[in-house]
Design an enzyme around this catalytic site. Structure first.
Site, short mmCIF file in Angstrom:
data_model
loop_
_atom_site.label_atom_id
_atom_site.label_comp_id
_atom_site.label_asym_id
_atom_site.label_seq_id
_atom_site.Cartn_x
_atom_site.Cartn_y
_atom_site.Cartn_z
N CYS A 176 0.97 -1.96 15.86
CA CYS A 176 1.46 -1.89 14.42
C CYS A 176 0.31 -3.02 14.16
CB CYS A 176 2.78 -1.60 13.74
SG CYS A 176 2.39 -0.91 12.26
N CYS A 235 5.87 -6.79 7.46
CA CYS A 235 7.45 -6.57 7.94
C CYS A 235 7.50 -7.73 9.17
CB CYS A 235 7.39 -4.64 9.12
SG CYS A 235 7.85 -4.26 10.26
N GLU A 254 1.14 -1.21 -0.17
CA GLU A 254 -0.15 0.22 0.06
C GLU A 254 0.61 1.00 0.35
OE1 GLU A 254 -3.67 -2.26 2.76
OE2 GLU A 254 -2.87 -0.13 3.40
N CYS A 303 5.59 -4.50 15.86
CA CYS A 303 5.46 -3.91 16.99
C CYS A 303 3.72 -4.37 17.02
CB CYS A 303 5.51 -2.26 16.48
SG CYS A 303 7.63 -2.42 15.95
N CYS A 334 -1.81 5.87 10.03
CA CYS A 334 -0.18 5.30 10.12
C CYS A 334 -0.69 3.93 10.82
CB CYS A 334 0.40 6.26 11.40
SG CYS A 334 0.42 8.11 10.70
N CYS A 377 3.48 8.93 1.17
CA CYS A 377 3.71 7.63 3.01
C CYS A 377 4.16 6.87 1.77
CB CYS A 377 3.27 7.18 2.82
SG CYS A 377 2.71 6.33 4.30
#
Ligand code: SAH
Length: 377
Positions: free
Chosen positions: A124, A117, A97, A121, A345, A110
């Site tokens: 997220c 990933c 994305e 975290c 975010c 962005c």
């Protein structure tokens, strides 16, 4: 590098330097690389036969051995606030994305650096996807190439995208070589010509890679801190167990040293209700960052399905902000943009999980978004 008709070389992600090397191997003059970079990145042209200042022989060779291939747009969604999110399909079927955030004086893209990933975290949603692979430089630069093709150019500007932040899916410093090559093209005056202050690498804190980055460039740096002590950061950002806060802050000092003082580090701090948003956390943060030239970017938590955290009240956010501001820190509360299309975010998850997303208020197939006049699709 070998290339043939069945497996053409994708020139989209190749820096001018790398293209020049390729051309020299072909017995062509190195300056052809500059011409090609302009065609691809400034004019958005992918068809070699239209590149009229290249020799016919070279154009033919390019047509048989090379290609300029951006990712495909699988979905384009526009938010009520002007934010645009793309789901991009990669050649291997993965999806990533990219988000465009327009403001009065700039247009920020962005970009993603990895499929998923690996850093886990806890706050997220990309982490929940797991990790598939690094993006190639072509897949990274392809995001800005596509955005500039798709978006109308505001009055008085030559392109829609004026700023790039590596705050999409993935940890950019874990994909070092492709990151550096993509940055090279972003800064190249023959390609996107962005200034170093307008390209921001955001990292969760891979210390050795941060030092390496400082050795090759000095683009703007954002660091995902999120906690003012190791006990808490170990839980929220698990890479902290390997590179604790002290080492990370030392690396930040090294990065901004050596005549790079015009660059303050931006520390990102996601505010999680009852976890890291108390006055004592603000005070610890103030002590920690006192001697580092920096800005603090507070990000009220953006929820996603199954998230174990809650966004603090606006009062709690303002109280936290006030403590930092009173201590002399430049502090910004990041406005939530594009959350109606899951583009805020920490909400970027790629194609797979997108299927379970709540419907966007507005869904546009990409053919419906106004194309920049004169742009080639
Ligand atoms: N891996 C890089 C870039 C990715 S995310 C990094 O860690 O910096 C960009 C920013 O969004 C990071 O600061 C990240 O911690 C933050 N973020 C992630 N999930 C979030 C969420 N649910 N709400 C608000 N911010 C989040």
């Amino acid at each position: 590098m070998s290339a043939n008709a069945a497996n053409p070389l994708n020139l989209l992600g190749m820096s001018r330097q790398r293209l020049a090397e390729q051309f020299e191997q072909w017995g062509e003059r190195g300056f052809r690389a500059t011409q090609l970079v302009k065609w691809i990145h400034q004019r958005g042209v992918t068809d070699f036969s239209a590149m009229t200042d290249l020799s016919k022989v070279l154009r033919q060779r390019l047509a048989t051995e090379a290609t300029v291939r951006p990712p495909e747009i699988a979905l384009e969604r526009g938010s009520d606030d002007g934010t645009v999110k793309w789901v991009l399909r990669l050649a291997d079927g993965n999806a990533i994305e990219t988000v465009f955030i327009p403001e009065d004086d700039r247009g920020t893209l962005c970009v993603s650096s990895q499929v998923g990933c690996a850093l886990d975290c806890t706050f997220c949603s990309t982490a929940q996807q797991g990790f598939n692979r690094n993006l190639t430089a072509a897949e990274i630069i392809g995001q800005i190439w596509l955005a500039n093709q798709r978006l109308p150019v505001p009055e008085g500007r030559s392109r829609a995208v004026t700023n790039v932040v590596f705050m999409g899916m993935g940890e950019p410093l874990a994909n070092f070589d492709a990151l550096v090559e993509a940055i090279d093209l972003m800064l190249d005056d023959n390609a996107y010509g962005l200034s170093k202050r307008r390209v921001t690498v955001s990292t969760s804190g891979l210390v050795p890679a941060l030092d390496r980055l400082g050795g090759v460039t000095d683009v703007a740096l954002a660091v995902s801190l999120h906690a003012p002590n190791d006990a808490l950061r170990d839980r929220l950002v698990p890479i902290n167990r390997k590179y604790p806060i002290r080492e990370l802050l030392q690396a930040c000092r090294r990065y901004t040293r050596d005549g790079r003082h015009h660059h303050r580090v931006t520390f990102e701090y996601v505010l999680l209700a009852g976890i890291n948003d108390q006055p004592e956390h603000a005070r610890q943060l103030i002590d920690l960052l006192r001697d580092i030239p920096c800005k603090v970017n507070l990000i009220p938590f953006n929820p996603f399905p199954g998230a174990p955290f809650v966004r603090p009240s606006m009062n709690a956010v303002r109280a936290f902000e006030r403590l930092l501001a009173e201590a002399g820190f430049v502090t910004i509360v990041r406005r939530t943009r594009g959350d109606d299309i899951d583009a805020a975010c920490g909400q970027l998850i790629g194609q797979v999980a997108d299927r379970s997303n709540r419907p966007a208020r507005m869904i546009r197939l990409h053919a419906e978004l106004p194309l920049r006049p004169g742009a080639r699709a």
